[in-house]
Write a protein that holds these residues in place. Structure first.
Motif, PDB file in Angstrom:
ATOM      1  N   ALA A  80      14.720  34.914  45.071  1.00 61.93           N
ATOM      2  CA  ALA A  80      15.916  34.678  44.841  1.00 61.93           C
ATOM      3  C   ALA A  80      16.846  35.820  44.485  1.00 61.93           C
ATOM      4  CB  ALA A  80      16.353  33.992  43.572  1.00 61.93           C
ATOM      5  N   LYS A  81      16.091  36.685  43.735  1.00 63.37           N
ATOM      6  CA  LYS A  81      16.397  38.199  43.522  1.00 63.37           C
ATOM      7  C   LYS A  81      17.208  39.179  44.886  1.00 63.37           C
ATOM      8  CE  LYS A  81      13.653  39.403  39.281  1.00 63.37           C
ATOM      9  NZ  LYS A  81      12.655  39.657  39.014  1.00 63.37           N
ATOM     10  N   ALA A  82      15.838  38.779  45.964  1.00 64.45           N
ATOM     11  CA  ALA A  82      16.476  39.324  46.949  1.00 64.45           C
ATOM     12  C   ALA A  82      17.555  38.506  48.137  1.00 64.45           C
ATOM     13  CB  ALA A  82      15.619  39.641  48.480  1.00 64.45           C
ATOM     14  N   TYR A  83      18.119  37.104  48.016  1.00 58.90           N
ATOM     15  CA  TYR A  83      19.584  37.053  47.905  1.00 58.90           C
ATOM     16  C   TYR A  83      20.276  37.247  47.099  1.00 58.90           C
ATOM     17  CZ  TYR A  83      16.744  34.069  51.257  1.00 58.90           C
ATOM     18  OH  TYR A  83      15.981  33.482  52.548  1.00 58.90           O
ATOM     19  N   TYR A  84      20.335  37.285  45.798  1.00 58.74           N
ATOM     20  CA  TYR A  84      21.445  38.108  45.208  1.00 58.74           C
ATOM     21  C   TYR A  84      22.043  39.204  45.436  1.00 58.74           C
ATOM     22  CZ  TYR A  84      21.573  33.345  42.071  1.00 58.74           C
ATOM     23  OH  TYR A  84      20.835  32.439  42.091  1.00 58.74           O
ATOM     24  N   GLN A  85      20.798  39.954  44.922  1.00 59.46           N
ATOM     25  CA  GLN A  85      20.920  41.802  45.965  1.00 59.46           C
ATOM     26  C   GLN A  85      22.177  41.036  47.623  1.00 59.46           C
ATOM     27  OE1 GLN A  85      20.408  44.485  43.723  1.00 59.46           O
ATOM     28  NE2 GLN A  85      21.590  45.100  45.843  1.00 59.46           N
ATOM     29  N   LYS A  86      21.389  40.950  47.914  1.00 55.72           N
ATOM     30  CA  LYS A  86      21.992  40.946  49.668  1.00 55.72           C
ATOM     31  C   LYS A  86      23.551  40.764  49.577  1.00 55.72           C
ATOM     32  CE  LYS A  86      20.556  39.606  54.415  1.00 55.72           C
ATOM     33  NZ  LYS A  86      20.559  40.523  54.653  1.00 55.72           N
ATOM     34  N   VAL A  87      23.491  39.248  48.991  1.00 50.63           N
ATOM     35  CA  VAL A  87      25.120  38.762  48.860  1.00 50.63           C
ATOM     36  C   VAL A  87      25.916  40.128  47.439  1.00 50.63           C
ATOM     37  CG1 VAL A  87      26.538  37.334  46.733  1.00 50.63           C
ATOM     38  CG2 VAL A  87      24.808  36.976  47.760  1.00 50.63           C
ATOM     39  N   ILE A  88      25.197  40.857  46.628  1.00 56.80           N
ATOM     40  CA  ILE A  88      26.400  41.874  46.261  1.00 56.80           C
ATOM     41  C   ILE A  88      26.502  43.100  47.196  1.00 56.80           C
ATOM     42  CG2 ILE A  88      25.701  43.475  44.542  1.00 56.80           C
ATOM     43  CD1 ILE A  88      24.337  41.224  42.491  1.00 56.80           C
ATOM     44  N   SER A  89      25.351  43.403  47.243  1.00 56.74           N
ATOM     45  CA  SER A  89      25.290  44.604  48.638  1.00 56.74           C
ATOM     46  C   SER A  89      26.044  44.258  49.861  1.00 56.74           C
ATOM     47  CB  SER A  89      24.454  45.246  48.689  1.00 56.74           C
ATOM     48  OG  SER A  89      23.374  44.089  49.014  1.00 56.74           O
ATOM     49  N   GLU A  90      25.745  43.339  50.713  1.00 54.22           N
ATOM     50  CA  GLU A  90      26.883  43.477  52.387  1.00 54.22           C
ATOM     51  C   GLU A  90      27.621  41.941  51.765  1.00 54.22           C
ATOM     52  OE1 GLU A  90      24.070  41.601  54.625  1.00 54.22           O
ATOM     53  OE2 GLU A  90      22.119  42.901  53.944  1.00 54.22           O
ATOM     54  N   TYR A  91      28.254  42.016  50.713  1.00 50.72           N
ATOM     55  CA  TYR A  91      29.591  41.039  50.307  1.00 50.72           C
ATOM     56  C   TYR A  91      29.994  40.757  49.143  1.00 50.72           C
ATOM     57  CZ  TYR A  91      27.144  38.861  54.570  1.00 50.72           C
ATOM     58  OH  TYR A  91      26.082  38.776  55.336  1.00 50.72           O
ATOM     59  N   PRO A  92      30.693  42.336  49.395  1.00 52.09           N
ATOM     60  CA  PRO A  92      31.422  42.697  48.195  1.00 52.09           C
ATOM     61  C   PRO A  92      33.080  42.038  47.859  1.00 52.09           C
ATOM     62  CG  PRO A  92      31.951  44.694  49.859  1.00 52.09           C
ATOM     63  CD  PRO A  92      31.235  43.599  50.709  1.00 52.09           C
ATOM     64  N   ASP A  93      33.224  41.489  48.632  1.00 49.73           N
ATOM     65  CA  ASP A  93      34.296  40.642  48.927  1.00 49.73           C
ATOM     66  C   ASP A  93      34.388  39.605  48.445  1.00 49.73           C
ATOM     67  OD1 ASP A  93      36.249  42.956  48.861  1.00 49.73           O
ATOM     68  OD2 ASP A  93      36.076  42.784  50.941  1.00 49.73           O
ATOM     69  N   SER A  94      33.230  39.422  48.112  1.00 47.09           N
ATOM     70  CA  SER A  94      32.080  37.439  47.942  1.00 47.09           C
ATOM     71  C   SER A  94      33.694  37.041  47.231  1.00 47.09           C
ATOM     72  CB  SER A  94      31.522  37.613  48.076  1.00 47.09           C
ATOM     73  OG  SER A  94      30.679  36.238  48.135  1.00 47.09           O
ATOM     74  N   ASN A  95      33.611  35.636  47.177  1.00 50.48           N
ATOM     75  CA  ASN A  95      34.272  34.486  45.722  1.00 50.48           C
ATOM     76  C   ASN A  95      32.555  34.519  45.008  1.00 50.48           C
ATOM     77  OD1 ASN A  95      32.688  33.445  47.603  1.00 50.48           O
ATOM     78  ND2 ASN A  95      34.190  31.213  47.024  1.00 50.48           N
ATOM     79  N   GLN A  96      31.271  34.936  45.445  1.00 51.04           N
ATOM     80  CA  GLN A  96      30.288  34.729  44.826  1.00 51.04           C
ATOM     81  C   GLN A  96      29.687  35.738  43.938  1.00 51.04           C
ATOM     82  OE1 GLN A  96      29.460  31.887  43.601  1.00 51.04           O
ATOM     83  NE2 GLN A  96      29.630  30.534  45.997  1.00 51.04           N
ATOM     84  N   LEU A  97      30.515  36.975  44.349  1.00 47.96           N
ATOM     85  CA  LEU A  97      30.461  38.207  43.491  1.00 47.96           C
ATOM     86  C   LEU A  97      29.945  38.103  42.328  1.00 47.96           C
ATOM     87  CD1 LEU A  97      29.139  41.495  44.554  1.00 47.96           C
ATOM     88  CD2 LEU A  97      31.941  41.402  44.191  1.00 47.96           C
ATOM     89  N   THR A  98      30.403  37.528  41.367  1.00 45.62           N
ATOM     90  CA  THR A  98      30.463  37.532  39.979  1.00 45.62           C
ATOM     91  C   THR A  98      29.112  37.260  39.086  1.00 45.62           C
ATOM     92  OG1 THR A  98      32.713  38.124  39.474  1.00 45.62           O
ATOM     93  CG2 THR A  98      31.218  37.375  37.451  1.00 45.62           C
ATOM     94  N   ASN A  99      29.206  35.652  40.354  1.00 48.28           N
ATOM     95  CA  ASN A  99      27.864  34.922  39.727  1.00 48.28           C
ATOM     96  C   ASN A  99      26.596  35.243  40.329  1.00 48.28           C
ATOM     97  OD1 ASN A  99      29.905  32.561  39.772  1.00 48.28           O
ATOM     98  ND2 ASN A  99      29.781  32.120  41.038  1.00 48.28           N
ATOM     99  N   ALA A 100      26.489  36.176  41.528  1.00 49.95           N
ATOM    100  CA  ALA A 100      25.671  36.264  42.205  1.00 49.95           C
ATOM    101  C   ALA A 100      24.789  37.833  41.252  1.00 49.95           C
ATOM    102  CB  ALA A 100      25.509  36.967  43.293  1.00 49.95           C
ATOM    103  N   GLN A 101      26.245  38.858  40.618  1.00 44.85           N
ATOM    104  CA  GLN A 101      25.830  39.766  39.239  1.00 44.85           C
ATOM    105  C   GLN A 101      25.476  39.273  38.313  1.00 44.85           C
ATOM    106  OE1 GLN A 101      29.405  41.250  39.615  1.00 44.85           O
ATOM    107  NE2 GLN A 101      28.717  43.376  41.531  1.00 44.85           N
ATOM    108  N   ASN A 102      25.949  37.910  37.557  1.00 43.85           N
ATOM    109  CA  ASN A 102      24.766  37.369  36.501  1.00 43.85           C
ATOM    110  C   ASN A 102      23.957  36.955  36.687  1.00 43.85           C
ATOM    111  OD1 ASN A 102      27.765  38.150  35.323  1.00 43.85           O
ATOM    112  ND2 ASN A 102      28.601  36.126  35.454  1.00 43.85           N
ATOM    113  N   ALA A 103      23.498  35.599  38.024  1.00 42.72           N
ATOM    114  CA  ALA A 103      22.588  35.286  38.068  1.00 42.72           C
ATOM    115  C   ALA A 103      21.080  36.355  38.303  1.00 42.72           C
ATOM    116  CB  ALA A 103      22.419  34.896  38.997  1.00 42.72           C
TER     117      ALA A 103
END
Length: 469
Positions: free
Chosen positions: A440-463
């Motif tokens: 789960a951490k690996a997936y959240y980190q992937k969203v944060i590092s590879e998709y900085p414009d993602s609409n899920q960025l804040t959710n991923a950071q909080n999770a």
């Protein structure tokens, strides 16, 4: 007075000294454009979409900057299946006014529904293919394409009108009336549907081309015939076309092609069926020869030359057997490629990519590789989109195991789709529910590092922060 065109203030006359426009005429045309827009709005409320579209086009002739008229015309085009025309007007509208323009929302909605846009594009492609078939006299093939078009886009009025005309030409008035009712339910005063309805209710085909036996028509007569209503009238403006007359007793070109393709397919089928038996016979012969060679030590009647000849024959048979098996594998892969093509045509994208995954392209010719890559390029994005939609729906329905499989498959076939970050986020949530916190951490980190414009960025950071605490 302030010039309505350039905003310059002047005190005398009607001609603007800065831009030279006649402000009196300019204001008159603006008012006329607004009046036509109001009439079109009333017509649209009464489901007279054709009349509303006509008035809006006139309104834009008088004032091209009438944003409300342009937006409403786009909505009407969208409602009648003309998505490209709708987008054209909305793009022009947003180029004039960006802020607080409803057209921005309309286009965003279409962009977020990529699957629907694909269906609209498929409908237009099938409609154009139907026109091509009609130009070559293949009414039955055209009807098939038109039915597929209205299945992909149930609001495609032009496709319905052309389908009505084809049904009337085939004297299938009951079916034609069914499609007329569909059109008039969407557009109460559609001129083509009303004309076809009048033709059917008048008990004949007046105004339409009357069919005559082809054998009784001479080339000169057929070349001089004209019709008052063309089969392409449902997508104006389209050029007239003349049907190709069939000659009795002579195979048409497409029949010859179909016949030759049948022979080729039959030959391939026979070859594939025979190859296993041929390989089995070769294997048996190889085993027999190998047994004889192995037992040479106990044979006193065989000379070294005879053994050498036997070994040479054994090696030849092994090479031939290997070649036949390779050819058999290649033919099986080519059959899989044909199956994938058929699945792509039927829009069965998920099954198609599964078939492509089973194909080994070793031994393919350049032409076969080009066909394989073309199918792969076309199908992968569509399969990825379909699998993501399916996976998201399963996730929201708490079917986490099924959602995980669908989302992982979507990522396998995706390349640059805009849902990739969302797919990783949902997979992270599923891993978290399965108590696989590292994944789960690996997936959240992937969203944060590879998709900085993602609409899920804040959710991923909080999770990720919650998991790290």
């Amino acid at each position: 007075m302030r010039c309505p065109n350039c905003g310059f203030d002047f005190s005398e006359g009607y001609l603007c000294p800065k831009c030279g426009i006649d402000t009196f005429v300019f204001l008159k045309t603006q008012k006329l454009s607004i009046r036509l827009y109001n009439e079109a709005l009333e017509a649209a409320r009464e489901m007279d979409l054709s009349g509303a579209a006509e008035k809006l086009e006139q309104s834009l002739l008088f004032d091209k900057s009438n944003m409300q008229a342009r937006n409403l015309l786009g909505l009407i085009y969208c409602e009648t299946g003309r998505i490209a025309d709708a987008l054209k007007h909305w793009i022009i509208s947003t180029s004039m006014v960006k802020d607080n323009n409803p057209a921005v929302g309309y286009m965003d909605f279409l962009q977020k529904n990529g699957r629907e846009m694909e269906k609209y594009n498929d409908a237009v492609r099938m409609y154009n293919q139907a026109l091509l078939y009609l130009n070559h006299g293949s009414d039955d093939m055209a009807i098939i394409q038109l039915k597929k078009a209205v299945d992909s886009n149930p609001d495609f009025i032009d496709a319905y009108n052309l389908l009505i005309l084809c049904c009337i030409e085939e004297n299938n008035y009951k079916r034609a009336q069914h499609f007329i009712d569909i059109v008039l339910k969407k557009d109460k005063k559609n001129p083509k549907a009303l004309k076809y309805d009048n033709v059917i209710n008048s008990g004949g085909t007046s105004g339409l081309r009357k069919k005559t036996p082809r054998s009784a028509e001479s080339k000169e007569d057929s070349s001089q015939k004209t019709v008052s209503l063309k089969k392409t009238d449902s997508a104006p403006p389209m050029p007239r076309y003349k049907r190709k007359e069939k000659q009795i007793g002579i195979l048409e070109k497409r029949d010859i092609i179909s016949f030759l393709l049948g022979i080729v397919c039959a030959a391939i089928a026979i070859l594939v069926l025979m190859m296993p038996a041929m390989n089995e016979a070769k294997d048996k012969l190889i085993v027999d020869l190998q047994t004889k060679v192995d037992s040479y030590a106990g044979e006193t009647k065989m000379t070294p030359d005879e053994v050498l000849a036997m070994r040479t024959e054994l090696e030849t048979l092994r090479n031939e057997n290997k070649r036949l098996r390779s050819e058999e594998t290649k033919q099986a892969n080519l059959e899989l490629l044909q199956t994938a093509l058929s699945q792509m045509t039927d829009n069965d994208f998920e099954t198609c990519v599964a078939t492509l995954d089973r194909i080994d392209t070793m031994g393919f010719s350049d032409e076969d590789m080009a066909k394989y890559n073309s199918v792969k390029t076309t199908v992968y994005p569509k399969a990825a989109d379909s699998l993501y939609t399916k996976g998201k729906s399963e996730f929201l329905s708490n079917k986490y195991a099924e959602a995980k499989a669908s989302l992982e498959s979507a990522l396998k076939y995706a390349s640059e789709e805009n849902f990739i970050d969302d797919a990783y986020f949902y997979l992270a949530k599923i891993a978290e529910k399965d108590e696989d916190l590292e994944q789960a951490k690996a997936y959240y980190q992937k969203v944060i590092s590879e998709y900085p414009d993602s609409n899920q960025l804040t959710n991923a950071q909080n999770a990720l922060k919650n998991l790290s605490e």
